[in-house]
Design a protein around this motif. Structure first.
Motif, PDB file in Angstrom:
ATOM      1  N   ILE A 125      50.480  34.436  35.125  1.00 21.72           N
ATOM      2  CA  ILE A 125      49.097  34.467  35.611  1.00 21.72           C
ATOM      3  C   ILE A 125      48.128  34.482  34.432  1.00 21.72           C
ATOM      4  CG2 ILE A 125      47.399  35.770  36.961  1.00 21.72           C
ATOM      5  CD1 ILE A 125      49.846  36.882  38.531  1.00 21.72           C
ATOM      6  N   SER A 126      47.190  33.544  34.461  1.00 24.73           N
ATOM      7  CA  SER A 126      46.130  33.510  33.468  1.00 24.73           C
ATOM      8  C   SER A 126      44.840  33.112  34.163  1.00 24.73           C
ATOM      9  CB  SER A 126      46.448  32.513  32.347  1.00 24.73           C
ATOM     10  OG  SER A 126      46.331  31.189  32.832  1.00 24.73           O
ATOM     11  N   SER A 127      43.727  33.511  33.583  1.00 25.68           N
ATOM     12  CA  SER A 127      42.438  33.117  34.142  1.00 25.68           C
ATOM     13  C   SER A 127      42.300  31.601  34.171  1.00 25.68           C
ATOM     14  CB  SER A 127      41.287  33.723  33.333  1.00 25.68           C
ATOM     15  OG  SER A 127      41.220  35.110  33.531  1.00 25.68           O
ATOM     16  N   THR A 128      42.846  30.931  33.169  1.00 28.58           N
ATOM     17  CA  THR A 128      42.765  29.472  33.104  1.00 28.58           C
ATOM     18  C   THR A 128      43.415  28.839  34.335  1.00 28.58           C
ATOM     19  OG1 THR A 128      42.793  29.553  30.691  1.00 28.58           O
ATOM     20  CG2 THR A 128      43.354  27.441  31.713  1.00 28.58           C
ATOM     21  N   ILE A 129      44.600  29.301  34.678  1.00 27.57           N
ATOM     22  CA  ILE A 129      45.309  28.757  35.843  1.00 27.57           C
ATOM     23  C   ILE A 129      44.559  29.102  37.123  1.00 27.57           C
ATOM     24  CG2 ILE A 129      47.415  28.968  37.220  1.00 27.57           C
ATOM     25  CD1 ILE A 129      48.924  29.166  34.509  1.00 27.57           C
ATOM     26  N   VAL A 130      44.061  30.328  37.223  1.00 28.77           N
ATOM     27  CA  VAL A 130      43.329  30.736  38.422  1.00 28.77           C
ATOM     28  C   VAL A 130      42.044  29.918  38.572  1.00 28.77           C
ATOM     29  CG1 VAL A 130      42.187  32.657  39.597  1.00 28.77           C
ATOM     30  CG2 VAL A 130      44.377  33.035  38.437  1.00 28.77           C
ATOM     31  N   ARG A 131      41.348  29.658  37.468  1.00 25.77           N
ATOM     32  CA  ARG A 131      40.150  28.798  37.522  1.00 25.77           C
ATOM     33  C   ARG A 131      40.500  27.399  38.019  1.00 25.77           C
ATOM     34  NH1 ARG A 131      38.927  31.052  32.645  1.00 25.77           N
ATOM     35  NH2 ARG A 131      39.585  29.217  31.472  1.00 25.77           N
ATOM     36  N   GLU A 132      41.612  26.871  37.532  1.00 25.87           N
ATOM     37  CA  GLU A 132      42.014  25.535  37.977  1.00 25.87           C
ATOM     38  C   GLU A 132      42.310  25.526  39.474  1.00 25.87           C
ATOM     39  OE1 GLU A 132      45.019  21.859  36.935  1.00 25.87           O
ATOM     40  OE2 GLU A 132      45.052  23.641  35.664  1.00 25.87           O
ATOM     41  N   LEU A 133      43.003  26.553  39.949  1.00 25.80           N
ATOM     42  CA  LEU A 133      43.269  26.644  41.388  1.00 25.80           C
ATOM     43  C   LEU A 133      41.959  26.721  42.177  1.00 25.80           C
ATOM     44  CD1 LEU A 133      46.275  29.147  41.342  1.00 25.80           C
ATOM     45  CD2 LEU A 133      46.363  26.684  41.820  1.00 25.80           C
ATOM     46  N   LEU A 134      41.005  27.510  41.665  1.00 26.69           N
ATOM     47  CA  LEU A 134      39.694  27.609  42.320  1.00 26.69           C
ATOM     48  C   LEU A 134      39.002  26.250  42.382  1.00 26.69           C
ATOM     49  CD1 LEU A 134      38.168  30.896  40.856  1.00 26.69           C
ATOM     50  CD2 LEU A 134      38.469  30.365  43.282  1.00 26.69           C
ATOM     51  N   SER A 135      39.096  25.492  41.314  1.00 23.03           N
ATOM     52  CA  SER A 135      38.413  24.195  41.274  1.00 23.03           C
ATOM     53  C   SER A 135      38.982  23.219  42.301  1.00 23.03           C
ATOM     54  CB  SER A 135      38.478  23.593  39.863  1.00 23.03           C
ATOM     55  OG  SER A 135      39.770  23.128  39.567  1.00 23.03           O
ATOM     56  N   TYR A 136      40.199  23.460  42.772  1.00 20.94           N
ATOM     57  CA  TYR A 136      40.811  22.634  43.810  1.00 20.94           C
ATOM     58  C   TYR A 136      40.822  23.345  45.170  1.00 20.94           C
ATOM     59  CZ  TYR A 136      42.256  19.299  40.271  1.00 20.94           C
ATOM     60  OH  TYR A 136      42.263  18.366  39.262  1.00 20.94           O
ATOM     61  N   ASP A 137      39.998  24.369  45.288  1.00 17.86           N
ATOM     62  CA  ASP A 137      39.849  25.121  46.549  1.00 17.86           C
ATOM     63  C   ASP A 137      41.161  25.697  47.067  1.00 17.86           C
ATOM     64  OD1 ASP A 137      37.055  24.788  46.761  1.00 17.86           O
ATOM     65  OD2 ASP A 137      37.339  22.761  47.572  1.00 17.86           O
ATOM     66  N   LYS A 138      42.022  26.144  46.149  1.00 14.78           N
ATOM     67  CA  LYS A 138      43.279  26.772  46.539  1.00 14.78           C
ATOM     68  C   LYS A 138      43.078  28.277  46.721  1.00 14.78           C
ATOM     69  CE  LYS A 138      45.719  23.057  46.432  1.00 14.78           C
ATOM     70  NZ  LYS A 138      46.148  22.458  47.677  1.00 14.78           N
ATOM     71  N   ASP A 139      43.927  28.884  47.505  1.00 18.69           N
ATOM     72  CA  ASP A 139      43.879  30.326  47.745  1.00 18.69           C
ATOM     73  C   ASP A 139      44.390  31.050  46.503  1.00 18.69           C
ATOM     74  OD1 ASP A 139      43.929  32.908  48.770  1.00 18.69           O
ATOM     75  OD2 ASP A 139      45.726  32.562  49.994  1.00 18.69           O
ATOM     76  N   ILE A 140      43.560  31.910  45.938  1.00 18.61           N
ATOM     77  CA  ILE A 140      43.952  32.648  44.723  1.00 18.61           C
ATOM     78  C   ILE A 140      44.171  34.132  44.999  1.00 18.61           C
ATOM     79  CG2 ILE A 140      42.812  31.029  43.164  1.00 18.61           C
ATOM     80  CD1 ILE A 140      40.618  33.333  42.906  1.00 18.61           C
ATOM     81  N   SER A 141      44.202  34.516  46.248  1.00 14.25           N
ATOM     82  CA  SER A 141      44.279  35.942  46.590  1.00 14.25           C
ATOM     83  C   SER A 141      45.507  36.635  45.991  1.00 14.25           C
ATOM     84  CB  SER A 141      44.241  36.144  48.102  1.00 14.25           C
ATOM     85  OG  SER A 141      45.314  35.465  48.725  1.00 14.25           O
ATOM     86  N   PHE A 143      46.552  36.278  43.061  1.00 13.29           N
ATOM     87  CA  PHE A 143      46.385  36.385  41.610  1.00 13.29           C
ATOM     88  C   PHE A 143      45.222  37.267  41.176  1.00 13.29           C
ATOM     89  CE2 PHE A 143      48.034  32.090  42.617  1.00 13.29           C
ATOM     90  CZ  PHE A 143      49.352  32.326  42.252  1.00 13.29           C
ATOM     91  N   ILE A 144      44.465  37.780  42.128  1.00 15.36           N
ATOM     92  CA  ILE A 144      43.362  38.687  41.811  1.00 15.36           C
ATOM     93  C   ILE A 144      43.616  40.010  42.501  1.00 15.36           C
ATOM     94  CG2 ILE A 144      41.682  36.830  41.399  1.00 15.36           C
ATOM     95  CD1 ILE A 144      40.527  37.447  44.190  1.00 15.36           C
ATOM     96  N   PRO A 145      43.052  41.105  41.961  1.00 14.72           N
ATOM     97  CA  PRO A 145      43.309  42.422  42.568  1.00 14.72           C
ATOM     98  C   PRO A 145      42.766  42.483  43.997  1.00 14.72           C
ATOM     99  CG  PRO A 145      42.191  42.651  40.442  1.00 14.72           C
ATOM    100  CD  PRO A 145      42.199  41.205  40.778  1.00 14.72           C
ATOM    101  N   GLU A 146      43.519  43.142  44.848  1.00  7.71           N
ATOM    102  CA  GLU A 146      43.069  43.336  46.218  1.00  7.71           C
ATOM    103  C   GLU A 146      41.760  44.126  46.207  1.00  7.71           C
ATOM    104  OE1 GLU A 146      44.644  45.538  50.249  1.00  7.71           O
ATOM    105  OE2 GLU A 146      46.133  44.709  48.855  1.00  7.71           O
ATOM    106  N   GLY A 147      40.769  43.612  46.883  1.00  3.60           N
ATOM    107  CA  GLY A 147      39.469  44.276  46.930  1.00  3.60           C
ATOM    108  C   GLY A 147      38.447  43.668  45.991  1.00  3.60           C
ATOM    109  N   LEU A 148      38.854  42.777  45.076  1.00  6.64           N
ATOM    110  CA  LEU A 148      37.902  42.103  44.197  1.00  6.64           C
ATOM    111  C   LEU A 148      37.235  41.005  45.007  1.00  6.64           C
ATOM    112  CD1 LEU A 148      36.883  41.805  41.172  1.00  6.64           C
ATOM    113  CD2 LEU A 148      38.468  39.871  41.070  1.00  6.64           C
ATOM    114  N   GLU A 149      35.916  41.069  45.079  1.00  3.39           N
ATOM    115  CA  GLU A 149      35.164  40.066  45.836  1.00  3.39           C
ATOM    116  C   GLU A 149      34.614  39.009  44.907  1.00  3.39           C
ATOM    117  OE1 GLU A 149      32.233  41.882  48.389  1.00  3.39           O
ATOM    118  OE2 GLU A 149      33.584  43.548  48.847  1.00  3.39           O
ATOM    119  N   LEU A 150      35.006  37.764  45.173  1.00  2.04           N
ATOM    120  CA  LEU A 150      34.517  36.642  44.364  1.00  2.04           C
ATOM    121  C   LEU A 150      33.166  36.171  44.876  1.00  2.04           C
ATOM    122  CD1 LEU A 150      37.767  34.555  43.846  1.00  2.04           C
ATOM    123  CD2 LEU A 150      36.793  36.263  42.355  1.00  2.04           C
TER     124      LEU A 150
END
Length: 150
Positions: A125-141, A143-150
């Protein structure tokens, strides 16, 4: 008081970052999460959004402070009177980079760096990979802490 900074871009704040903070609190009285402003990085979230997300996430934890900074990390550490820098490392490549920076920080400011090895299940898990997933509208839940609101 043993105060450490945990510097990074945190774009976004992942479960790997959460793990480092949680573990650092077992031996530090306080952790200051320092969100570095780096104009050379293309970030997904604006700095204020990252600050707000992490502050809201840790609002019930008085031993954690969240701040932004736009100077050398050692200058930020001195500004907040931190004696330590905490960093998470996933790979040998991370270790080599962090070792060099730690040596420089110790020479310039006498600040020690504590390296925490990433838990094995989090090494991918890296922020870089999570950002890429976000850019393709993938579910990142996952990879982020439960309760963190984006």
């Amino acid at each position: 008081m043993n105060r450490a900074i945990f510097p990074g871009t945190f774009d976004p704040f992942t479960i790997g970052h959460y793990s480092v903070v949680r573990r650092a609190l077992t031996f530090m009285d306080e952790v200051v999460i320092g969100i570095g402003i780096n104009e050379n990085k293309n970030t997904y979230f604006p700095i204020q959004k990252r600050l707000d997300m992490i502050q809201k996430f840790y609002k019930a934890e008085p031993r954690i402070k969240v701040m932004t900074y736009d100077c050398l990390t050692i200058d930020f550490a001195q500004k907040v009177e931190a004696k330590f820098i905490v960093r998470g490392i996933r790979t040998v490549k991370d270790f080599e980079y962090e070792e060099t920076i730690a040596d420089i920080n110790r020479k310039l400011a006498g600040i020690e760096t504590i390296l925490l090895f990433t838990e094995p299940e989090l090494t991918c898990i890296s922020s870089t990979i999570v950002r890429e997933l976000l850019s393709y509208d993938k579910d990142i839940s996952a990879f982020i802490p439960e309760g963190l609101e984006l």
